[in-house]
Motif scaffolding. Sequence first.
Motif, PDB file in Angstrom:
ATOM      1  N   UNK A 148       0.832  -1.000   0.047  1.00 57.31           N
ATOM      2  CA  UNK A 148       0.084  -0.053  -0.203  1.00 57.31           C
ATOM      3  C   UNK A 148       0.927   1.275  -0.020  1.00 57.31           C
ATOM      4  N   UNK A 149       0.313   2.372  -0.146  1.00 52.16           N
ATOM      5  CA  UNK A 149       0.997   3.748  -0.212  1.00 52.16           C
ATOM      6  C   UNK A 149       1.796   3.869   1.052  1.00 52.16           C
ATOM      7  N   UNK A 150       2.998   4.314   0.925  1.00 52.32           N
ATOM      8  CA  UNK A 150       3.742   4.735   2.033  1.00 52.32           C
ATOM      9  C   UNK A 150       3.656   6.337   2.140  1.00 52.32           C
ATOM     10  N   UNK A 151       3.600   6.683   3.502  1.00 52.56           N
ATOM     11  CA  UNK A 151       3.808   8.040   3.828  1.00 52.56           C
ATOM     12  C   UNK A 151       5.080   8.263   4.452  1.00 52.56           C
ATOM     13  N   UNK A 152       6.083   9.314   4.001  1.00 53.12           N
ATOM     14  CA  UNK A 152       7.171   9.349   4.806  1.00 53.12           C
ATOM     15  C   UNK A 152       7.390  10.864   4.973  1.00 53.12           C
ATOM     16  N   UNK A 153       7.935  11.246   6.314  1.00 51.97           N
ATOM     17  CA  UNK A 153       7.914  12.392   6.659  1.00 51.97           C
ATOM     18  C   UNK A 153       9.145  13.244   6.338  1.00 51.97           C
ATOM     19  N   UNK A 154       9.546  13.104   4.903  1.00 56.53           N
ATOM     20  CA  UNK A 154      10.792  13.784   4.369  1.00 56.53           C
ATOM     21  C   UNK A 154       9.987  14.634   3.078  1.00 56.53           C
ATOM     22  N   UNK A 155      10.870  15.506   2.583  1.00 57.17           N
ATOM     23  CA  UNK A 155      10.588  16.444   1.475  1.00 57.17           C
ATOM     24  C   UNK A 155      10.433  15.365   0.118  1.00 57.17           C
ATOM     25  N   UNK A 156       9.671  15.905  -0.753  1.00 55.96           N
ATOM     26  CA  UNK A 156       9.752  15.166  -1.938  1.00 55.96           C
ATOM     27  C   UNK A 156      10.969  15.026  -2.689  1.00 55.96           C
ATOM     28  N   UNK A 157      11.769  16.216  -2.522  1.00 61.03           N
ATOM     29  CA  UNK A 157      13.035  16.369  -3.347  1.00 61.03           C
ATOM     30  C   UNK A 157      14.062  15.119  -2.561  1.00 61.03           C
ATOM     31  N   UNK A 158      14.290  15.177  -1.054  1.00 61.04           N
ATOM     32  CA  UNK A 158      14.842  14.207  -0.367  1.00 61.04           C
ATOM     33  C   UNK A 158      14.398  12.830  -0.643  1.00 61.04           C
ATOM     34  N   UNK A 159      13.173  12.602  -0.660  1.00 57.33           N
ATOM     35  CA  UNK A 159      12.736  11.077  -1.171  1.00 57.33           C
ATOM     36  C   UNK A 159      13.065  10.647  -2.484  1.00 57.33           C
ATOM     37  N   UNK A 160      13.115  11.924  -3.451  1.00 64.45           N
ATOM     38  CA  UNK A 160      13.224  11.549  -4.843  1.00 64.45           C
ATOM     39  C   UNK A 160      14.801  11.142  -5.073  1.00 64.45           C
ATOM     40  N   UNK A 205      14.205 -12.127 -17.648  1.00 62.30           N
ATOM     41  CA  UNK A 205      12.737 -11.403 -17.851  1.00 62.30           C
ATOM     42  C   UNK A 205      12.836 -10.102 -17.723  1.00 62.30           C
ATOM     43  N   UNK A 206      12.267  -9.143 -18.244  1.00 63.92           N
ATOM     44  CA  UNK A 206      12.273  -7.718 -18.188  1.00 63.92           C
ATOM     45  C   UNK A 206      10.784  -7.400 -17.485  1.00 63.92           C
ATOM     46  N   UNK A 207      11.134  -6.883 -16.191  1.00 65.82           N
ATOM     47  CA  UNK A 207       9.948  -6.434 -15.188  1.00 65.82           C
ATOM     48  C   UNK A 207      10.198  -5.163 -15.095  1.00 65.82           C
ATOM     49  N   UNK A 208       8.982  -4.360 -15.176  1.00 68.07           N
ATOM     50  CA  UNK A 208       9.396  -2.778 -15.074  1.00 68.07           C
ATOM     51  C   UNK A 208       8.571  -2.539 -13.672  1.00 68.07           C
ATOM     52  N   UNK A 209       9.186  -1.245 -13.306  1.00 69.04           N
ATOM     53  CA  UNK A 209       8.923  -0.415 -12.290  1.00 69.04           C
ATOM     54  C   UNK A 209       8.818   0.990 -12.378  1.00 69.04           C
ATOM     55  N   UNK A 210       7.565   1.565 -11.775  1.00 67.00           N
ATOM     56  CA  UNK A 210       7.285   3.054 -11.725  1.00 67.00           C
ATOM     57  C   UNK A 210       7.284   3.524 -10.344  1.00 67.00           C
ATOM     58  N   UNK A 211       7.930   4.399  -9.861  1.00 64.83           N
ATOM     59  CA  UNK A 211       7.797   4.955  -8.674  1.00 64.83           C
ATOM     60  C   UNK A 211       7.210   6.314  -8.409  1.00 64.83           C
ATOM     61  N   UNK A 212       6.172   6.873  -8.088  1.00 65.18           N
ATOM     62  CA  UNK A 212       5.471   8.090  -8.142  1.00 65.18           C
ATOM     63  C   UNK A 212       5.606   8.682  -6.731  1.00 65.18           C
ATOM     64  N   UNK A 213       5.955  10.102  -6.745  1.00 68.54           N
ATOM     65  CA  UNK A 213       5.988  10.736  -5.338  1.00 68.54           C
ATOM     66  C   UNK A 213       5.209  11.903  -5.411  1.00 68.54           C
ATOM     67  N   UNK A 214       4.356  11.965  -4.271  1.00 65.40           N
ATOM     68  CA  UNK A 214       3.415  13.086  -4.071  1.00 65.40           C
ATOM     69  C   UNK A 214       3.357  13.661  -2.865  1.00 65.40           C
ATOM     70  N   UNK A 215       3.402  15.153  -2.963  1.00 67.16           N
ATOM     71  CA  UNK A 215       3.434  16.036  -1.928  1.00 67.16           C
ATOM     72  C   UNK A 215       2.355  15.964  -1.092  1.00 67.16           C
ATOM     73  N   UNK A 216       2.394  15.633   0.296  1.00 63.64           N
ATOM     74  CA  UNK A 216       1.206  15.829   1.144  1.00 63.64           C
ATOM     75  C   UNK A 216       1.575  16.702   2.335  1.00 63.64           C
ATOM     76  N   UNK A 217       1.537  17.859   2.305  1.00 58.47           N
ATOM     77  CA  UNK A 217       1.746  18.796   3.248  1.00 58.47           C
ATOM     78  C   UNK A 217       3.221  18.880   3.317  1.00 58.47           C
ATOM     79  N   UNK A 218       4.021  18.522   4.471  1.00 58.97           N
ATOM     80  CA  UNK A 218       5.310  18.471   4.401  1.00 58.97           C
ATOM     81  C   UNK A 218       5.884  17.017   4.183  1.00 58.97           C
ATOM     82  N   UNK A 219       4.991  16.116   4.198  1.00 63.08           N
ATOM     83  CA  UNK A 219       5.363  14.847   3.957  1.00 63.08           C
ATOM     84  C   UNK A 219       5.402  14.542   2.541  1.00 63.08           C
TER      85      UNK A 219
END
Length: 238
Positions: free
Chosen positions: A140-152, A187-201
């Motif tokens: 499930x979606x993970x909420x991290x207490x870091x800025x989006x730039x730091x997580x990226x 085998x080629x398996x593909x991954x996409x990671x999406x980051x979304x700002x939620x307040x300061x998280x």
Amino acid sequence: MKVLIALASIVGFLMVVLPGPLYQFAGVSLGTAFTSLRFGVYVGGAALILIILQVLINRKSVSWGSTFIYAAMALVAVGMPVSMMSKASAVPPIHDITTDVTNPPEFVAIAPLREGAPNPVSYEGGDVTKQQLEAYPEIKTQLLPQSINEVYIAAERTIDALGWERVTVGALPNTLEATDTTTWFGFKDDVVVRLTVQNDDTLVDVRSKSRVGKSDLGKNAQRIDAFLFELRNQLGYH
């Protein structure tokens, strides 16, 4: 009997071990490769039966060194495909796993690379979603207490640490795409990671999808778990 044991053990071993490299590097079809695996089990099983008979009937004349080697090869011939079948029976026959089943991250940069792949780039939803939620409720979606730039930045390091190939041309903002190539079959398996700002998280969503195969034997869920674990490691959680 010794000749039969040697022949059956070696042939069974090769029928199980070689399909992956032959599919990956020699253009052997996936159907042929899986057929070889299936019959390799029978040949390996026959070798084990012959070894048991030899030990029971001609125990005094058994060459234990070669018998051990042939038994090990026969066990590999039987064990590897049986293990795969066991994994397949323990997980749902799906190959597209995501932390967000209502709005899954979209493949953009990778989409051209999947042209012609048996599994389309789109998310099927429906029964696939139902099976995922039942089998992998922890994905499930993970909420991290870091800025989006730091997580990226940490996500980039995570992809590199896991040995995936980053695909960046045309990717959406705050999104990373990558390809993981399996060792045995390639085998080629593909991954996409999406980051979304939620307040300061930052919300982290991950989607992993196989290009071929109906069932992924649980590999895509494992890949998402591995990414999230390593991401937290890169952020200093572990």
